[in-house]
Design an enzyme around this catalytic site. Structure first.
Site, short mmCIF file in Angstrom:
data_model
loop_
_atom_site.label_atom_id
_atom_site.label_comp_id
_atom_site.label_asym_id
_atom_site.label_seq_id
_atom_site.Cartn_x
_atom_site.Cartn_y
_atom_site.Cartn_z
N ASP A 139 0.86 -1.18 0.00
CA ASP A 139 0.00 0.00 0.00
C ASP A 139 0.90 1.24 0.00
O ASP A 139 2.10 1.16 0.29
CB ASP A 139 -0.90 -0.03 1.24
CG ASP A 139 -1.99 1.02 1.20
OD1 ASP A 139 -2.44 1.37 0.10
OD2 ASP A 139 -2.37 1.52 2.28
N ASP A 189 -0.25 5.07 1.01
CA ASP A 189 -0.48 5.98 2.14
C ASP A 189 -0.50 5.22 3.46
O ASP A 189 -1.21 4.22 3.60
CB ASP A 189 -1.81 6.73 1.94
CG ASP A 189 -1.74 7.69 0.77
OD1 ASP A 189 -0.88 8.59 0.79
OD2 ASP A 189 -2.52 7.53 -0.18
#
Length: 276
Positions: free
Chosen positions: A11, A13
């Site tokens: 991922d 953020d």
């Protein structure tokens, strides 16, 4: 690590960046993967931006990720629909991320009798466009949503996002959408297809139990939760499933740090043996 990991999905953020600032160790980990020629993709549920936009954003944070190694919910949606209905048509609500992906997947964009209504994220949802989407869905268009996030962050506070607008459309049409992005493991499976990777040899790094970890488990990946984003140890205990590993940050995956940790464990083990 319980099994060898040849490929990585991560991922963005909360894992690599936080408020557009690189998380310590993130740039070094990406560089480590690139030097070792480990296949990887950086994933995001955000469908606003193109991979080129996101690559530039990461570069400004000091993290070098080529655009071909970014995988967004917009790209996953376009790949899914290309497989479902090659050369189809769609009415799209969204920004460059989803419109570019759908165009490159060979879709015709139209507001007249489309095969699909595709709802992506935008900071300027139009009441007129939402009304058109409702009428097209009632007329038979299939309803697709890039990601389920109900809010997105901004400097002024949370903004209504794709999931919230999808709920509005569902309320008006009584039609539930098919949602492609996390926590649908479809997002990870399409990423694996892009890499040509096998789930048994792939790891997923995320900061959320309810999207990254659960989808990673369902896709058969080695799941790693980092504590630099949403989740903390108390959050983990709320769920009936667990990641394979919980780390303070991606810095713990750097080889130098892993060697240091292994040496410390060996020293501790030797001390215990000597004390017996």
């Amino acid at each position: 690590m319980e099994r060898d990991v040849d490929c990585w999905l991560t991922d963005m953020d909360g894992v690599l960046v936080h408020e557009n600032k690189a998380i310590p160790g993130a740039a070094e980990l990406i560089n480590q993967w690139r030097e070792k020629k480990k296949p990887f993709l950086v994933l995001t549920n955000n469908s606003i931006y193109t991979p080129r936009d996101l690559s530039a954003r990461l570069a400004r944070s000091g993290i070098e990720v080529p655009e071909e190694q970014l995988w967004t919910s917009a790209l996953a949606t376009a790949a899914f629909l290309k497989d479902q209905s090659p050369g189809g048509s769609a009415f799209i609500i969204g920004e460059a991320g989803i419109t570019t992906a759908m165009h490159e997947a060979g879709f015709v964009m139209t507001d007249t009798d489309p095969d699909y209504v595709v709802l992506g994220e935008t900071r300027t949802y139009s009441f007129e466009a939402i009304t058109r989407a409702i009428r097209l869905i009632n007329a038979g268009a299939r309803f697709i949503v890039t990601n389920p996030d109900v809010t997105s962050p901004s400097q002024e506070g949370p903004l209504p996002a794709t999931g919230a607008v999808a709920a509005l459309i569902t309320s008006a049409t009584k039609r539930e959408p098919y949602v492609v992005g996390k926590p649908n493991p479809m997002m990870f499976r399409s990423a694996l297809n892009k890499l040509g990777a096998h789930s048994m040899r792939t790891g997923m790094i995320g900061d959320r139990m309810d999207t990254d970890v659960v989808a990673g488990i369902e896709a058969g990946l080695h799941t790693v939760l980092v504590l630099t984003g949403i989740a903390d140890h108390s959050e983990v205990e709320r769920y009936p499933f667990r990641p394979k590993e919980i780390l303070d940050s991606v810095a713990d995956l750097l080889e130098d740090n892993q060697q240091t940790q292994s040496a410390k464990k060996e020293q501790d083990s030797n001390k215990k043996s000597d004390s017996k």
